[in-house]
Design an enzyme around this catalytic site. Structure first.
Site, PDB file in Angstrom:
ATOM      1  N   LYS A  41       0.869  -1.184   0.000  1.00  0.00           N
ATOM      2  CA  LYS A  41       0.000   0.000   0.000  1.00  0.00           C
ATOM      3  C   LYS A  41       0.903   1.231   0.000  1.00  0.00           C
ATOM      4  CE  LYS A  41      -3.812   1.779   2.899  1.00  0.00           C
ATOM      5  NZ  LYS A  41      -4.632   1.463   4.102  1.00  0.00           N
TER       6      LYS A  41
ATOM      7  N   SER B  54      -9.495   1.376   3.296  1.00  0.00           N
ATOM      8  CA  SER B  54      -8.690   2.146   2.394  1.00  0.00           C
ATOM      9  C   SER B  54      -7.653   1.320   1.611  1.00  0.00           C
ATOM     10  CB  SER B  54      -7.940   3.231   3.167  1.00  0.00           C
ATOM     11  OG  SER B  54      -7.047   2.653   4.101  1.00  0.00           O
TER      12      SER B  54
ATOM     13  N   SER C 172      -9.467  -0.923   7.593  1.00  0.00           N
ATOM     14  CA  SER C 172      -8.949  -0.712   6.234  1.00  0.00           C
ATOM     15  C   SER C 172      -8.190  -1.883   5.633  1.00  0.00           C
ATOM     16  CB  SER C 172      -8.051   0.528   6.207  1.00  0.00           C
ATOM     17  OG  SER C 172      -8.830   1.688   6.147  1.00  0.00           O
TER      18      SER C 172
END
Lengths: 97, 504
Positions: free
Chosen positions: B80, B155, B179
């Site tokens: 990420k 996310s 997330s």
């Protein structure tokens, strides 16, 4: 709206170093008002005598050895700066000569 | 093995490299092809193809020479884009960090590199990890591999979509209020949030420091366990990361469900907005675990309904503080203006997207002197009550089971105008963050056949602090009794060429 008005929004924006465009004000006020209204549910909870939460570490927080370490190399650090010259970060002017 | 390599899980790939049945180079090439095929998912912000092939060649060379190989040698991984990577752009999905190339390596990137995992690139996310749909982005939102008109969750949406689509067997995500787990549920993969303090936060761009925790997204529970072993352990860069031995999490996956006590908070299943299919698959997952020897225990979580309000006060406050550092002075994007104050304000206003600006303003509101005690001070205490509820529940059970998200993946754009509706989707996940507990989401089925599109559904298992082993054991027991984790979205299943002879 839970007590938030345009003046509040402007004051918050100043504190947060943000600009709120005039065309965004009404939407932002409505959204923040709805969110804050939802957060007001916390007011009904009895919290007298309740201590704030802390993580449950199985031991003391470890401290690292106090050893000298190499500094970051200057060139790649400056490459990430918005402006640089002569091995230094150029900052916006804050003192008038 | 050709592109069938993208069907294998991380431990299988590493074993195949170690035995000489395939090469790290062949593995990386197969996953690069999967990334090409899935480009319309917009899962990646940055690809590091050349560096990945060079790394794979070094691993192959080491194996050929009989040199030492890392724990997951040759296994592709994506990070990420809030994990700091030396020499590779790291943006947190924000304009304000556009063009920033870190001069140092973050600890997570270093640990996976030490394990000889091969970095294929950086994955899309909601800006600064603020969001539940991966729509708070500079470019294109991430699309769900199971249905292109649906969100991938957030996310860590790019991470979950890439793993689901066979582009990588492992991604690292971060979980502040769900997330890792919610996008894992939306995309039909496994997502593990460790106990707060199990994994370092050093080298991960901060959103809300008392809630943030890094963890793996994988296609199997045992892979998640193996990656957690690589990530966990003392870190000199984060004093909240504990100095404790790292258990054998992979071994814990073999314990089975016999004698497992599963806590169920029945009242939360009556909440408005819980999708019928989510409820049905959740109850089926409990039945499966009971068939394998588990028992159900009714529990109470009296403050569960306050989780969202508590979470959004605390995360907004911490975000407002953490993001104060972005001023366009030392790094990131700067907007020139007549004074330094005007430059800072212009840089922040241009650099942050709408949701980040909204949360900074909300955080500033709950922290200002007039409202601090009513909001921040109160939320910090309610957080204690939420944690105490969980501790009391764990006196009677080994894990707590809930659905991961109240609904399957929703349509792109559906909740953008209504941030509160977006926040309410975190109802089942925020409790583990507030109480600092380990939690996993695993695939537990799909929406019913007469409903289109067919969308995956996630089961969440939450454990007591430092008991990832219990969470993983329960999750693996479910996985051993089901085949949901082997389902692949059309992009991975239809477009993958048949297996060929092993390459060397």
């Amino acid at each position: 709206m839970t007590g938030l008005d345009v003046d509040d929004l402007e004051a918050l924006a100043r504190l947060a170093r943000l600009t709120v465009a005039e065309e965004d004000r009404a939407t932002l006020l409505r959204q923040l008002g709805e969110i804050v209204g939802y957060l007001d549910a916390l007011a009904a909870v009895e919290v007298d005598g309740v201590a704030p939460w802390e993580p449950s570490a199985p031991g003391a927080a470890p401290l690292r050895e106090d050893l000298a370490a190499e500094a970051l190399p200057v060139e790649p650090v400056l490459a990430g700066a918005p402006a640089a010259a002569d091995g230094l970060v150029l900052v916006p002017r804050f003192v008038e000569s | 093995m050709g592109d069938a390599l993208t069907e294998l899980d991380a431990r299988e790939l590493s074993d195949a490299v170690r035995r000489g049945e395939t090469s790290a180079t062949a593995i990386v090439q197969a996953h690069h092809r999967a990334m090409d095929r899935g480009a319309d998912l917009h899962a990646w912000l940055c690809r590091t193809d050349d560096a990945a092939l060079a790394h794979a060649a070094r691993i192959d060379d080491a194996r050929d020479r009989g040199g030492p190989l890392g724990r997951l040698a040759g296994v592709p991984i994506g990070l990420k884009d809030l994990f700091v990577t030396r020499g590779i752009p790291t943006t947190a999905g924000s304009r304000i960090l556009s063009g920033w190339i870190p001069p140092y390596q973050g600890e997570h990137a270093r640990r996976v590199d030490d394990a000889d995992m091969v970095l294929l690139g950086k994955l899309s996310l909601d800006e600064f990890a603020m969001g539940s749909s991966n729509e708070n982005v500079v470019g294109e939102p991430v699309r769900n591999p199971w249905a292109r008109d649906r969100v991938a969750g957030g996310s860590s949406g790019g991470a979950a979509a890439a793993v689901a689509a066979g582009m990588i067997p492992v991604a690292l995500g971060s979980d502040t209020g769900g997330s890792i787990r919610q996008p894992a549920a939306c995309c039909g993969v496994v997502g593990l949030k460790p106990t707060y303090g199990r994994v370092t936060r050093s080298g991960m761009i901060a959103f809300a420091s008392s809630l943030d925790q890094a963890g793996p997204i994988t296609r199997s529970v045992r892979d998640a366990a193996a990656v957690l072993e690589i990530l966990a352990g003392r870190s000199d860069g984060d004093s909240t990361c504990v100095d404790a031995p790292v258990p054998d999490f992979v071994a814990a996956c073999e314990r089975g469900a016999k004698g497992l006590r599963i806590g169920v908070h029945r009242r939360s299943l009556d909440a408005d907005g819980l999708d019928d299919d989510v409820r049905a698959r959740f109850l089926e997952a409990l039945a499966l675990l009971c068939d394998r020897g588990a028992t159900l225990v009714d529990i109470e979580l009296p403050h569960a309904a306050l989780g969202i309000a508590t979470y959004y006060v605390l995360c907004a406050a911490e975000a407002a503080s953490n993001l104060a550092r972005y001023d366009g002075v030392r790094y990131g994007a700067r907007v020139a203006a007549a004074s330094v104050e005007a430059s800072i304000e212009a840089s922040r206003s241009a650099g942050f997207g709408p949701e980040v600006r909204r949360r900074i303003l909300l955080g500033t509101f709950v922290l200002r002197a007039e409202s601090y005690e009513a909001y921040y001070g109160r939320a910090a205490r309610v957080r204690r009550l939420v944690a105490d509820d969980h501790a009391q529940a764990f006196a009677h059970c080994d894990v707590i089971a809930t659905p991961t998200a109240p609904q399957p993946a929703f349509r792109l754009g559906e909740r953008n105008a209504d941030p509160l509706a977006m926040y309410l989707g975190d109802i089942f996940t925020v409790g583990a963050n507030l109480a600092g507990l380990p939690a996993i989401s695993i695939p537990c089925g799909f929406t019913r056949p007469d409903r289109t599109p067919r969308l995956p559904i996630g089961l969440q298992l939450v454990g007591p602090a430092w008991r990832e082993d219990a969470v993983l054991a329960a999750a693996a027991a479910h996985e051993d009794g089901s085949a949901w984790h082997r389902e692949r979205p059309p992009i991975a299943a239809d477009e993958t060429s048949p297996a060929s002879e092993p390459s060397t």
